[in-house]
Design an enzyme around this catalytic site. Structure first.
Site, PDB file in Angstrom:
ATOM      1  N   GLY A 316       1.090  -0.976  -0.283  1.00 44.71           N
ATOM      2  CA  GLY A 316       0.189  -0.040  -0.115  1.00 44.71           C
ATOM      3  C   GLY A 316       0.249   0.846   0.471  1.00 44.71           C
ATOM      4  O   GLY A 316       1.632   2.279   0.243  1.00 44.71           O
ATOM      5  N   THR A 317       2.746   2.951   1.407  1.00 48.49           N
ATOM      6  CA  THR A 317       2.194   4.522   2.301  1.00 48.49           C
ATOM      7  C   THR A 317       3.176   4.978   3.261  1.00 48.49           C
ATOM      8  O   THR A 317       4.155   4.393   4.211  1.00 48.49           O
ATOM      9  CB  THR A 317       1.011   3.744   2.861  1.00 48.49           C
ATOM     10  OG1 THR A 317      -0.005   3.136   1.896  1.00 48.49           O
ATOM     11  CG2 THR A 317      -0.626   4.974   3.357  1.00 48.49           C
ATOM     12  N   THR A 318       2.985   5.897   4.142  1.00 49.77           N
ATOM     13  CA  THR A 318       3.893   6.437   5.016  1.00 49.77           C
ATOM     14  C   THR A 318       2.955   6.884   6.396  1.00 49.77           C
ATOM     15  O   THR A 318       1.980   7.287   5.654  1.00 49.77           O
ATOM     16  CB  THR A 318       5.136   7.570   4.472  1.00 49.77           C
ATOM     17  OG1 THR A 318       5.901   8.346   4.692  1.00 49.77           O
ATOM     18  CG2 THR A 318       4.089   9.293   4.300  1.00 49.77           C
TER      19      THR A 318
END
Length: 492
Positions: A316, A317-318
């Site tokens: 999926g 991001t952070t």
């Protein structure tokens, strides 16, 4: 306390806290800085969520995730420019779809501006300054970012604009390279006065719409001009003295984490001896049930059946997390997917590929009508104990977000681990067919898992298993080394 996926992002947020800003100022500054320092994971052309809790106890979920595109256009007769790219992790691979037809309506930029206007206390130019400096002076590519760049190379260099940005005289960026994005720096400098007007309803919006029409994309001017940030009440799941606040519907991830959290407590699975073979087997079984619930749409009858099966088991991001000195907390997860390959001319901003993420479109790609908020796996969360915030956390990692967050929550609540040890602990993830397992589990635990599930043992700890960044108002934090995490403590 600040935890994030990059030292420069944590430093940007910390500088704002030191300047007298609150947690919400700091998280907005972190978002802009992440767009520069973590370009493989975050972008102003992506989407996200911020779970905010003020010192007065007000709780808001800011939803600035992406919308399905195509308003004002006959999308039924259009064959979108949309194709798969295989991304190779250390122990597995995953296909993602890119191209102009994979772009959804971006929300990050409008989300940051909305949160600043709603809860911020410092001038916007002050919050933008760290990101502007990073874009102009450049960021040294660290080991974690270099690994992201390697994984995403076919996407980041899909078009000439991407090659110009991510290659230095024809050589792709690697560890130790300096990544500069002067176009993004210039764009950021306009925001204090423009507040995103050009991007969503001005010259840049018209440019994006024209490029999309010419290149078989679905994004339109009407999509951009009509985009709105939504404020929601968080999903609240209470078990005993603990309450988990997370992302509500239409999010998929928050509801799955809330259900998994409740099932784990209700059935006693979290009470098994931490680190034992039985506890690991229980966690794997819970993940199997969560995947079954995901495919059933969280059907209530299925939830009851899952609880019954787990009770009978018993053997999926952070992301950025921030706590300030006044008692405000902010948990923000953002993503650009893997990027579409398209960079908005003159801005250095790569738009997302959220229309190409299979876990976000269970009914099939391009099946939803234009103008709908896309459901997400992202789940910024808060853990409260006796109405007091104990932990602020969230994760990147696509389908692995829900399992990563649950394992860290269980480690802190029931394993007696501090946030960093809980984040560092080896993880597993049931992908629907195979139990993906990081190295580090004791041999008896691993043998038990292998006797009960098909297991793929990875050669090393990997970004595949998420990137949980957790912060506690008590002054402890955990930043995920899988994604280059950095803890920053601020004394004010």
């Amino acid at each position: 306390m600040v935890t994030s996926g990059h030292p420069e992002v944590s430093r940007a947020a910390a500088a704002i806290l030191e300047a007298g800003g609150n947690a919400f100022d700091a998280v907005v500054a972190a978002g802009f800085a992440a767009a520069v320092a973590e370009p493989g994971l975050s972008s102003l052309g992506g989407g996200g969520f911020l779970l905010a809790r003020s010192r007065e106890g007000e709780e808001i979920l800011f939803d600035f995730f992406v919308d399905t595109p195509g308003l004002g256009r006959d999308t039924d007769r259009l064959e979108p420019y949309f194709f798969p790219v295989t991304v190779q992790f250390a122990g597995a691979q995953q296909d993602f779809n890119v191209g102009l037809g994979a772009v959804a309506v971006p929300g990050c930029l409008k989300g940051y501006l909305h949160v600043h206007q709603r809860l911020g206390s410092l001038p916007l130019a002050t919050l933008l300054a760290p990101a502007v400096r990073l874009a102009r002076e450049g960021v040294l590519v660290n080991r974690a970012q270099a690994s992201f760049f390697r994984v995403l190379e076919p996407i980041l260099t899909l078009e000439q604009a991407g090659r110009a940005l991510y290659q230095d005289r024809g050589v792709y960026l690697k560890e130790g390279s300096r990544f500069c994005n002067p176009d993004l720096g210039r764009f950021l400098e306009t925001l204090a006065g423009d507040r995103g007007e050009s991007f969503y309803a001005g010259a840049l919006a018209y440019q994006m719409a024209a490029d999309m029409q010419e290149g078989q994309g679905l994004l339109t001017y009407d999509d951009l001009a009509g985009y709105q940030v939504i404020e929601r009440a968080p999903l609240s799941v209470t078990a005993g003295p603990c309450t988990l606040l997370t992302n509500p519907k239409p999010s998929l991830g928050g509801n799955l984490i809330g259900t998994g959290f409740a099932l784990g407590i209700e059935t006693g699975l979290f009470e098994l001896a931490w680190g034992s073979a039985d506890q690991a087997l229980a966690m794997a079984s819970l993940q199997v049930e969560m995947e079954r619930l995901r495919t059933s749409g969280l059907d209530e009858a299925e939830q009851a059946a899952a609880a019954s099966r787990l009770r009978s088991f018993r053997r999926g991001t952070t992301h950025v997390s921030i706590c300030d000195a006044e008692g405000n907390v902010a948990s923000m997860t953002t993503s650009n997917g893997e990027g579409s390959g398209y960079i908005v001319p003159g801005t250095g901003i790569m738009l997302n590929n959220m229309m190409g993420e299979d876990d976000l479109h269970p009914a099939g790609f391009h099946a939803s009508p234009p103008g709908l908020r896309v459901a997400s796996m992202m789940s910024p969360s808060l853990l409260l104990e006796d109405a007091t915030v104990r932990l602020v956390l969230g994760s990147g990692g696509s389908k692995r977000i829900r399992t990563a967050i649950l394992q860290v929550l269980a480690g802190v609540l029931f394993g007696g681990l501090d946030p960093q040890r809980a984040v560092d602990a080896p993880r597993m993830h049931w992908d629907g067919e195979v139990l993906q397992v990081e190295p580090g589990f004791p041999e008896p635990v691993l043998a038990t898992l292998q006797n009960n599930f098909p297991v793929n043992l990875w050669p090393r700890r990997d970004i595949y298993f998420g990137g949980v960044h957790a912060a506690s108002p008590s002054g402890t934090g955990g930043a995920d080394p899988r994604r280059g995490g950095a803890v920053q403590r601020v004394t004010v």
